[in-house]
Scaffold this active site. Structure first.
Site, short mmCIF file in Angstrom:
data_model
loop_
_atom_site.label_atom_id
_atom_site.label_comp_id
_atom_site.label_asym_id
_atom_site.label_seq_id
_atom_site.Cartn_x
_atom_site.Cartn_y
_atom_site.Cartn_z
N HIS A 34 40.83 36.10 37.79
CA HIS A 34 41.36 34.87 37.21
C HIS A 34 42.87 34.88 37.40
CE1 HIS A 34 42.50 37.54 33.94
NE2 HIS A 34 41.23 37.83 33.68
N HIS A 37 44.84 38.16 36.72
CA HIS A 37 44.84 39.11 37.84
C HIS A 37 45.76 38.62 38.96
CE1 HIS A 37 40.59 39.72 36.20
NE2 HIS A 37 41.11 40.92 36.09
N GLN A 148 49.92 43.32 30.24
CA GLN A 148 50.33 43.54 28.86
C GLN A 148 49.18 43.20 27.89
OE1 GLN A 148 53.70 44.30 28.08
NE2 GLN A 148 53.37 44.28 25.87
N VAL A 176 48.77 36.18 30.82
CA VAL A 176 48.58 34.80 31.26
C VAL A 176 47.53 34.15 30.37
CG1 VAL A 176 47.87 33.31 33.18
CG2 VAL A 176 49.20 35.39 33.63
N SER A 185 40.57 36.20 30.37
CA SER A 185 39.80 37.44 30.42
C SER A 185 38.52 37.16 31.20
CB SER A 185 39.44 37.89 29.00
OG SER A 185 38.38 38.83 29.04
N ARG A 187 35.85 38.23 30.47
CA ARG A 187 34.77 38.12 29.47
C ARG A 187 34.70 36.73 28.84
NH1 ARG A 187 36.03 43.95 28.53
NH2 ARG A 187 34.09 45.05 29.03
P1 AMP Z 1 40.37 43.97 34.23
O1 AMP Z 1 39.79 43.40 35.49
O2 AMP Z 1 40.00 43.20 33.00
O3 AMP Z 1 40.18 45.45 34.11
O4 AMP Z 1 41.93 43.75 34.35
C1 AMP Z 1 42.66 44.24 35.45
C2 AMP Z 1 44.13 44.13 35.16
O5 AMP Z 1 44.48 42.77 34.92
C3 AMP Z 1 44.54 44.92 33.92
O6 AMP Z 1 45.78 45.56 34.15
C4 AMP Z 1 44.64 43.85 32.87
O7 AMP Z 1 45.55 44.17 31.83
C5 AMP Z 1 45.16 42.68 33.69
N1 AMP Z 1 44.85 41.42 33.01
C6 AMP Z 1 43.65 41.03 32.51
N2 AMP Z 1 43.77 39.84 31.89
C7 AMP Z 1 45.07 39.46 32.02
C8 AMP Z 1 45.83 38.32 31.59
N3 AMP Z 1 45.28 37.32 30.92
N4 AMP Z 1 47.14 38.28 31.89
C9 AMP Z 1 47.73 39.30 32.58
N5 AMP Z 1 47.07 40.40 33.00
C10 AMP Z 1 45.76 40.47 32.73
#
Ligand code: AMP
Length: 284
Positions: A34, A37, A148, A176, A185, A187
């Site tokens: 999203h 990322h 963050q 974001v 997210s 999720r």
């Molecule tokens: P994930 O795929 O959920 O493991 O996330 C991968 C990376 O993207 C991690 O470093 C997360 O902290 C970051 N991330 C996930 N959601 C957000 C968001 N809304 N804003 C910024 N970074 C994000």
């Protein structure tokens, strides 16, 4: 964009880039990409000659009753996004390529991993750090990008890098959000339309406390209570924790100061969402 499944082919490529003097930025993800990322990838693209993104739904970081099996895996959609972002390499190993049956080691993240998220998700950060360490060994990044939003993960990755002298600079990227404040997210797709309507209350609760901090409230328990009170009228939100903590020991300070975090984890139906704000930050 080249897609690598074999860890050793990725490592070979990374080594060639580094030997040619090209710095590598690594963005570890679990896919279902999203705009959050994308912000990490865009920053990595700006700061490095080469960008490697990993998409790996890491079984080590999921508890037995968590959503590993149903975690979204829209791989084709993800690759299209990444092509548009001009990523050099996508690392997408199968579970037994990264963690074959012969793989026996693990990173012990120490006591900070038992607090907050770790309290509700035992073993989670052990799984996260084990994967992050291996990804760094394979992708040989000069910089690695983390959001963050997952603040405890970010702090534990910093700890890992410090403790083991991993030669990588950890770059923290701001959260974001959707227009209504909900943190993006992977999720969020689990939410029903009704749950989605309630979800923005999580961030607005953090904002209420943040605003109180801005106007002089320094009692951390009071800040936590303000956020809880804002969520209480929405019974769909089952609060796991609201916690004011410092960035070093993840402890509640006796008096809140700028730079402390107010974080929360909330369940909406079976979906667990986390969010946080930095107290006294310029903007969030
Ligand atoms: P994930 O795929 O959920 O493991 O996330 C991968 C990376 O993207 C991690 O470093 C997360 O902290 C970051 N991330 C996930 N959601 C957000 C968001 N809304 N804003 C910024 N970074 C994000």
């Amino acid at each position: 964009m080249r897609i690598y499944e074999d860890p050793y082919l990725l490592q070979q490529q990374a080594r060639a880039w580094r030997q040619a003097g090209e710095e590598i930025g690594l963005v570890p993800t679990m896919g279902a990409l999203h705009a959050g990322h994308e912000s990490l990838v865009t920053r990595a693209r700006r700061e490095n000659a080469r960008v490697i993104i990993s998409i790996f739904v890491n079984p080590l970081q999921f508890g037995p009753n968590e959503d590993f099996a149903r975690y979204p895996r829209p791989f084709d959609q993800d690759t299209q996004r990444l092509t548009a972002l001009n990523v050099d390499a996508l690392f997408h190993p199968a579970v037994d390529q990264l963690f074959p049956p012969s793989f026996k080691s693990a990173v012990d993240p120490g006591p900070l991993a038992d607090l907050l998220e770790g309290h509700s998700r035992p073993g989670h950060f052990r799984g996260v750090l084990t994967a992050v360490l291996k990804l760094c060994e394979l992708a040989l990044p000069k910089r690695a990008y983390f959001g963050q939003k997952d603040i405890q993960q970010l702090l534990l990755v910093r700890q890992l890098v410090r403790d083991f002298a991993v030669p990588v600079h950890v770059v923290a990227c701001p959260t974001v959000r959707e227009a209504d404040g909900l943190a993006l997210s992977s999720r969020n797709v689990y939410l029903t339309a009704e749950q989605r309507r309630h979800a923005p209350v999580i961030f607005s609760a953090l904002r209420v406390a943040e605003e109180a901090f801005r106007t002089g409230e320094r009692d951390p328990e009071r800040l936590e209570q303000l956020a809880r009170d804002r969520m209480a009228p929405t019974p769909a939100l089952i609060v796991d924790y609201v916690a004011c903590f410092d960035e070093i020991g993840l402890q509640r300070p006796s008096r809140a100061t700028a730079g402390n975090i107010l974080g929360t984890a909330v369940k909406l139906g079976s979906t667990r969402l986390i969010d946080n704000v930095v107290l006294g930050a310029e903007s969030d």
